[in-house]
Design a protein around this motif. Structure first.
Motif, mmCIF file in Angstrom:
data_model
loop_
_atom_site.group_PDB
_atom_site.id
_atom_site.type_symbol
_atom_site.label_atom_id
_atom_site.label_comp_id
_atom_site.label_asym_id
_atom_site.label_seq_id
_atom_site.Cartn_x
_atom_site.Cartn_y
_atom_site.Cartn_z
ATOM 1 N N GLU A 67 3.139 -6.899 -5.866
ATOM 2 C CA GLU A 67 1.797 -7.405 -6.112
ATOM 3 C C GLU A 67 1.445 -8.614 -5.240
ATOM 4 N N PHE A 68 2.417 -9.505 -5.016
ATOM 5 C CA PHE A 68 2.038 -10.733 -4.317
ATOM 6 C C PHE A 68 1.721 -10.507 -2.849
ATOM 7 N N LYS A 102 0.155 -7.715 -1.828
ATOM 8 C CA LYS A 102 -1.227 -7.235 -1.955
ATOM 9 C C LYS A 102 -2.159 -8.400 -2.199
ATOM 10 N N ALA A 103 -1.718 -9.322 -3.057
ATOM 11 C CA ALA A 103 -2.553 -10.480 -3.378
ATOM 12 C C ALA A 103 -2.825 -11.300 -2.119
ATOM 13 N N ILE A 141 -2.881 -10.279 0.975
ATOM 14 C CA ILE A 141 -3.834 -9.564 1.825
ATOM 15 C C ILE A 141 -5.227 -9.674 1.200
ATOM 16 N N GLY A 142 -5.257 -9.553 -0.128
ATOM 17 C CA GLY A 142 -6.522 -9.653 -0.840
ATOM 18 C C GLY A 142 -7.168 -11.020 -0.709
ATOM 19 N N LEU A 143 -6.355 -12.033 -0.457
ATOM 20 C CA LEU A 143 -6.900 -13.381 -0.271
ATOM 21 C C LEU A 143 -7.304 -13.620 1.177
ATOM 22 N N GLY A 144 -7.190 -12.582 1.992
ATOM 23 C CA GLY A 144 -7.709 -12.669 3.351
ATOM 24 C C GLY A 144 -6.702 -13.116 4.388
ATOM 25 N N MET A 145 -5.423 -13.088 4.060
ATOM 26 C CA MET A 145 -4.442 -13.525 5.048
ATOM 27 C C MET A 145 -4.176 -12.412 6.059
ATOM 28 N N PHE A 154 0.567 -13.583 9.382
ATOM 29 C CA PHE A 154 0.798 -14.635 8.401
ATOM 30 C C PHE A 154 1.535 -14.079 7.184
ATOM 31 N N ARG A 193 5.171 -15.515 6.453
ATOM 32 C CA ARG A 193 5.213 -16.483 5.373
ATOM 33 C C ARG A 193 5.623 -15.848 4.041
ATOM 34 N N HIS A 194 5.232 -14.602 3.834
ATOM 35 C CA HIS A 194 5.509 -14.013 2.527
ATOM 36 C C HIS A 194 6.612 -12.965 2.546
ATOM 37 N N PRO A 250 10.618 -14.703 4.258
ATOM 38 C CA PRO A 250 11.496 -15.514 3.403
ATOM 39 C C PRO A 250 12.159 -14.703 2.295
ATOM 40 N N ASN A 251 11.501 -13.622 1.884
ATOM 41 C CA ASN A 251 12.089 -12.797 0.836
ATOM 42 C C ASN A 251 13.174 -11.857 1.341
#
Lengths: 275, 321
Positions: free
Chosen positions: A163-164, A166-167, A169-173, A177, A181-182, A185-186
């Protein structure tokens, strides 16, 4: 595994590796003799006060050669693994994140690399390029990046459904990026585990190539080549082979053990079992 | 296209024209949204209601163009005069988060586990508000305070696993409103929260979206009643009834919507017989006819269109033709 070994294993392996790395860095200060030029009078000495691990057929101090050899083995390991991790991670991220045709194409290339026994492939490439330190490193990188690409791709595909992501991308990143950034690190904890274990494997493979004469050239001390040097004297002076062989084993085991312990430490499911 | 625009009301912010969303799966083609026409007015809070798997989340993602590449979308969605499915990727990306904020379902998974909550909120500010990382931090703390996270200065530096479910949802709301978008899409904002927390979150959501347009996707009628001005109900991939909140809660027209309201615990707990159809094998005629006790021969063969019954209500049922 017994809990005590589990508990101290990580400390012991880190301590051992730290010691070996320090010795390698300060080889010039630590080694008792010149590793490349021996006294021919002192040929084939057994371990004694002057030469703690004995001398080889050229009268060179085996301890000094092992100490200087650690530089080669460790630097090959570190260079090859960091290059492979970088290449593998970049390719795995692209493959896993974008999916589709790009992924398909990249993964078929990875598959074709994995279809060959990697040591054999490295041997072939090293043979093609000719012997030498740089060529050995290149050959090892060529065969070593594929598992990292695989691992990262699988992790990214897992993450992409999260979900995060998707979130974000949904926030426009933007894609880059989100990846850096997401996603990245995972992927670090499985990557760290694999790279640590991989270090041991690369050191072993490098020793193998050198043993076969495709790696570092004499008189540069290298553990794999020292084994080759000693094989004529295995009956009369076995210590020429035993000590470098033991060093390879200890270093590889330490890296493997460290990798295992890191996995246990970083994998939350495993953690629960241990507690 | 059914427009329920009336004089004196705000102009529509979002207009959906014959939207169809289909995606191929191994079992067949899923018709997730079938010919949807809808408009959301500026400042309106529209509730999209339906049971799981009726296509309501897909609709939320369709507005944001977040669907997988394999999905086929026809029709278009017009937002502030821009046809979203005609925009290039980059313009669409700039619109996401900045003009339309999204609050995804499942707060537990909507935050990146390896980054602090504050830094995730600040990303949005850096991206859309052009703030420097350092100055953004004060705003982050302010935002977290605004969504009622206690001790926001300290909490901003913590990781998602140190937050409770309700707090995570608050953080996700903070991210959604950080860039001050004109519209918010909230997808099941209360999923997995217990009743008392749910009530607080709903109140907060109402508070932070005053004067904003909001699409709230939920299957929780209490949430819809609390927040929405107008309610649209979906069944098996299509809209079956749209009505202003008051009218909808007073009297439902479509037999499915009647059944849906009566099936809820505090409204009779009377289940609708049968199962929702799979979106792969949809029944002929009216999609609800196999479960409908008022179905006639016509319902079995002919597919009903949306009928405007006046007073801003529309229903997809032959009973009102």
């Amino acid at each position: 595994m017994a809990p005590a070994i589990k508990k101290y294993g990580i400390t012991v392996s880190i301590g051992l590796l730290a010691f070996i790395i320090l010795v390698a860095i300060f080889a010039g200060q630590v080694a008792p003799h010149d590793p490349e030029n021996g006294k021919l009078d002192d040929r084939l000495f057994g371990p004694c006060a002057e030469y703690p691990l004995g001398t080889d057929q050229m009268g060179r101090c085996i301890l000094s050669r092992i100490i200087f050899g650690a530089r080669i083995s460790l630097s090959v390991g570190i260079i090859v693994v960091s290059a492979s991790v970088t290449v593998g991670t970049a390719i795995g991220l692209i493959s896993g994140y974008f999916g589709g045709l790009i992924d398909e194409a990249i993964m078929r290339i990875v598959d074709s690399f994995l279809a060959f026994p990697s040591t054999l492939l490295a041997l072939g490439i090293a043979g093609l390029f000719g012997a030498g330190f740089i060529n050995m490193v290149i050959a090892l990188i060529i065969v070593d990046w594929t598992p990292y690409a695989r691992l990262i791709r699988a992790t990214v595909i897992d993450l992409r459904g999260m979900e995060f992501i998707k979130a974000s991308i949904g926030l426009g990143m933007g894609d880059l990026f989100v990846i850096l950034r997401h996603v990245l690190p995972n992927t670090l904890s499985p990557l760290l585990v694999m790279a640590t274990t991989g270090l041991g494997y690369v050191i072993l493979a490098a020793a193998g190539l050198s043993f076969l004469g495709f790696g570092v050239q004499p008189p540069t001390p290298e553990w794999g080549f020292m084994l080759n040097d000693g094989k004529m004297f295995i009956r009369t002076a076995p210590y020429i082979m035993i000590f470098p062989g033991m060093m390879i084993m200890i270093v590889v085991l330490a890296f493997n053990y460290l990798g295992d312990s890191l996995r246990d430490l970083l994998d939350p499911r495993m953690k629960m079992v241990i507690r | 296209m059914i427009t329920d625009e009336r004089p004196g009301e705000n102009r529509p912010l979002v207009e959906v024209y014959s939207l169809k969303v289909v995606f191929p799966t191994d079992d067949g083609i899923v018709r997730a949204i079938d010919t949807m026409d809808l408009s959301i007015r500026e400042g309106e809070k529209l509730g999209l209601i339906g049971e799981s798997g009726c296509g309501k989340t897909v609709f939320g993602h369709a507005i944001m163009r977040l669907l997988e590449d394999t999905t086929k979308v026809t029709g278009n969605i017009v937002f502030r005069g821009k046809a979203l499915y005609s925009l290039d990727r980059e313009s669409m990306r700039r619109l996401r988060g900045k003009e339309i904020g999204m609050i995804l379902q499942n707060p537990g998974a909507s935050l990146n586990p390896v980054l602090t909550v504050g830094s995730q909120v600040s990303e949005v500010l850096v991206l859309h508000k052009g703030l420097k990382k350092r100055t953004a931090w004060d705003r982050v703390v302010g935002l977290l305070g605004r969504v009622r996270i206690p001790e926001p200065e300290r909490r901003a530096g913590e990781y998602p696993h140190q937050f409770s479910g309700g707090m995570k949802e608050r953080a996700v709301i903070a991210m959604g409103i950080a860039s001050e978008p004109v519209m918010i899409i909230a997808d099941e904002p209360t999923k997995g929260l217990d009743v008392t927390v749910k009530r607080k979150i709903v109140r907060l959501l109402k508070e932070v979206t005053v004067e904003k347009t909001m699409l709230i996707i939920t299957h929780d009628l209490d949430v819809a009643e609390e927040v929405c001005d107008r309610i649209a109900v979906m069944y098996a991939g299509e809209l079956v009834e749209i009505a202003p909140r008051g009218a909808m809660f007073e009297r439902q027209l479509h037999p499915y919507v009647q059944g849906f309201f009566q099936s809820l615990p505090d409204r009779g707990l009377k289940p609708i017989p049968g199962m929702s159809p799979s979106l792969i094998h949809l029944p002929e005629g009216c999609r609800f006819h196999p479960r409908c006790n008022r179905a006639t021969g016509r319902c079995r063969t002919e597919h009903p269109e949306m009928i405007d019954t006046g007073d801003g209500r529309c229903v997809r049922c032959f009973l009102y033709a």
